[in-house]
Design a protein around this motif. Sequence first.
Motif, mmCIF file in Angstrom:
data_model
loop_
_atom_site.group_PDB
_atom_site.id
_atom_site.type_symbol
_atom_site.label_atom_id
_atom_site.label_comp_id
_atom_site.label_asym_id
_atom_site.label_seq_id
_atom_site.Cartn_x
_atom_site.Cartn_y
_atom_site.Cartn_z
ATOM 1 N N LYS A 23 0.829 -1.212 0.000
ATOM 2 C CA LYS A 23 0.000 0.000 0.000
ATOM 3 C C LYS A 23 0.862 1.260 0.000
ATOM 4 O O LYS A 23 0.466 2.277 -0.568
ATOM 5 C CB LYS A 23 -0.907 0.003 1.237
ATOM 6 C CG LYS A 23 -2.121 -0.870 1.076
ATOM 7 C CD LYS A 23 -3.288 -0.073 0.542
ATOM 8 C CE LYS A 23 -4.414 -1.011 0.139
ATOM 9 N NZ LYS A 23 -5.394 -0.380 -0.706
ATOM 10 N N VAL A 24 2.030 1.190 0.647
ATOM 11 C CA VAL A 24 2.865 2.388 0.719
ATOM 12 C C VAL A 24 3.426 2.766 -0.649
ATOM 13 O O VAL A 24 3.953 3.853 -0.824
ATOM 14 C CB VAL A 24 4.038 2.245 1.726
ATOM 15 C CG1 VAL A 24 3.526 1.947 3.109
ATOM 16 C CG2 VAL A 24 5.025 1.182 1.269
ATOM 17 N N LEU A 25 3.298 1.856 -1.613
ATOM 18 C CA LEU A 25 3.858 2.147 -2.939
ATOM 19 C C LEU A 25 2.850 2.799 -3.869
ATOM 20 O O LEU A 25 3.205 3.278 -4.935
ATOM 21 C CB LEU A 25 4.332 0.852 -3.604
ATOM 22 C CG LEU A 25 5.382 0.057 -2.861
ATOM 23 C CD1 LEU A 25 5.753 -1.171 -3.667
ATOM 24 C CD2 LEU A 25 6.609 0.919 -2.623
ATOM 25 N N GLU A 26 1.582 2.769 -3.470
ATOM 26 C CA GLU A 26 0.545 3.166 -4.419
ATOM 27 C C GLU A 26 0.740 4.545 -5.017
ATOM 28 O O GLU A 26 0.463 4.767 -6.181
ATOM 29 C CB GLU A 26 -0.847 3.026 -3.791
ATOM 30 C CG GLU A 26 -1.225 1.571 -3.590
ATOM 31 C CD GLU A 26 -2.684 1.344 -3.217
ATOM 32 O OE1 GLU A 26 -3.387 2.331 -2.958
ATOM 33 O OE2 GLU A 26 -3.085 0.167 -3.176
ATOM 34 N N HIS A 27 1.242 5.477 -4.221
ATOM 35 C CA HIS A 27 1.395 6.837 -4.747
ATOM 36 C C HIS A 27 2.604 6.950 -5.659
ATOM 37 O O HIS A 27 2.719 7.868 -6.450
ATOM 38 C CB HIS A 27 1.517 7.834 -3.601
ATOM 39 C CG HIS A 27 2.799 7.707 -2.860
ATOM 40 N ND1 HIS A 27 2.997 6.758 -1.894
ATOM 41 C CD2 HIS A 27 3.959 8.380 -2.981
ATOM 42 C CE1 HIS A 27 4.229 6.870 -1.443
ATOM 43 N NE2 HIS A 27 4.839 7.834 -2.090
ATOM 44 N N MET A 28 3.505 6.004 -5.545
ATOM 45 C CA MET A 28 4.795 6.136 -6.227
ATOM 46 C C MET A 28 4.793 5.479 -7.605
ATOM 47 O O MET A 28 5.543 5.870 -8.497
ATOM 48 C CB MET A 28 5.813 5.515 -5.257
ATOM 49 C CG MET A 28 7.039 5.033 -5.801
ATOM 50 S SD MET A 28 8.079 4.097 -4.685
ATOM 51 C CE MET A 28 8.036 4.680 -3.114
#
Length: 406
Positions: A175-180
Amino acid sequence: MQKVMARPLADVEVLDVDRQSSGDHELDRVLGGGVVPGGVVLLGGEPGIGKSTLMLQAVLQMAVKMDRVLYVGGEESPEQVRMRAERLGTVPPNLYILPETNVQEVLKELEENKPGAVIVDSVQTLFLPEIESAPGSVSQIREAASALTRFAKQHQVPIFFIGHITKEGSLAGPKVLEHMVDVVLQFEGERHHAYRMLRAIKNRFGTTAELGLYEMQGNGLMAVEHPSHALLGQKIGEDGLSGTAIAAAIEGVRPMLVEVQSLVSTAVYGTPQRSGTGFDLRRLNMLLAVLEKRCGFKLASKDVFLNMAGGLRIQDPALDLAVVAAILSSALDVPLPWGTVFAGEVGLTGEIRPVPRLGQRVSEASRLGMKRMFHSAHARNIQIPEGSNMELVAIAQVSDLHGKLF
Ligand code: TYD
Ligand code: MG
């Protein structure tokens, strides 16, 4: 350093993205038409759902057209991957595997032999030695993915990250990658059912409305061409059993008929049970409360089970009306007549709210031989496809449903 100047957006050149087919039409469609050079994709899903299978199947095809495709990861040994690849198709000579999880080593390989595409299975196994926390921790995942993403952008190499996501969806990780990343894909389904749904949650290169449908078979994932056939449990033309109702749903841009099954029975133990497979439990409880309050149906002491045939999680609110009809049918133990479909959202006051694209729903239902569609009396500008002799039954309130159905 040259100063960056603001300029009219209208003067900015429109670049034609040079997309390449992944070799999997469903995947291509969900990606927005194919793989974009330098595009970074995150493919999330529960463990065991088929992410590795999906990507491996795709790279077997991709490698046919590209000079070199690299499959990186620490999830499975090269022998295991090879064995699986054998089941899925022919292994092309330019598909390379790198059982490495240290990102610096991975980057070295990428610099030396620039591949046409990279698959990382899974992003949770990657680590950077200079970061102290364990592989799979938020900081490791974020730094490892951003190092590889920089490479992707610099060299215009597409990268697919596979990431495990738990049912709750939020557990530290992908989930922490979604913006990247550029594209976030989700692979869904019930593990004990064969159907899988691939949807885009975010897509910088296309819409998020496209949907991929697959069936897991012994030799991999097969595209499902006719979702309605797959998702209708009962035989077409036969009266259903009590407790089943058919919804005319639209998921993404694809219309599909979905069979809703419900079982209402007297609760044997104190607290009644409510469970839903493929349907949001909170929504189910809301619908039960509406039935109780607006129709005077006593369901408080009943167990209610709900199932979507095929185990797919359909998010279209138009399913509400079919869910209510299935529950009524089971509670009264009266089967619904063959050929009846439902499309309507149920509001808190019990009103049936109109759903978009009724015409498309009618077309799909007609195509499968359905005769009557229950929908909202509040719908305006209904455009019914020519030649359809679907009987439309407009209802304004859930309480009307009972009278018009039975
Ligand atoms: P997998 O791709 O390993 O899941 P993930 O990478 O998401 O964890 O596959 C999951 C299951 O799919 C596996 O338990 C066995 C099944 N499967 C098939 O039914 N048919 C096949 O051809 C393959 C390769 C796997
Ligand atoms: Mg896997």
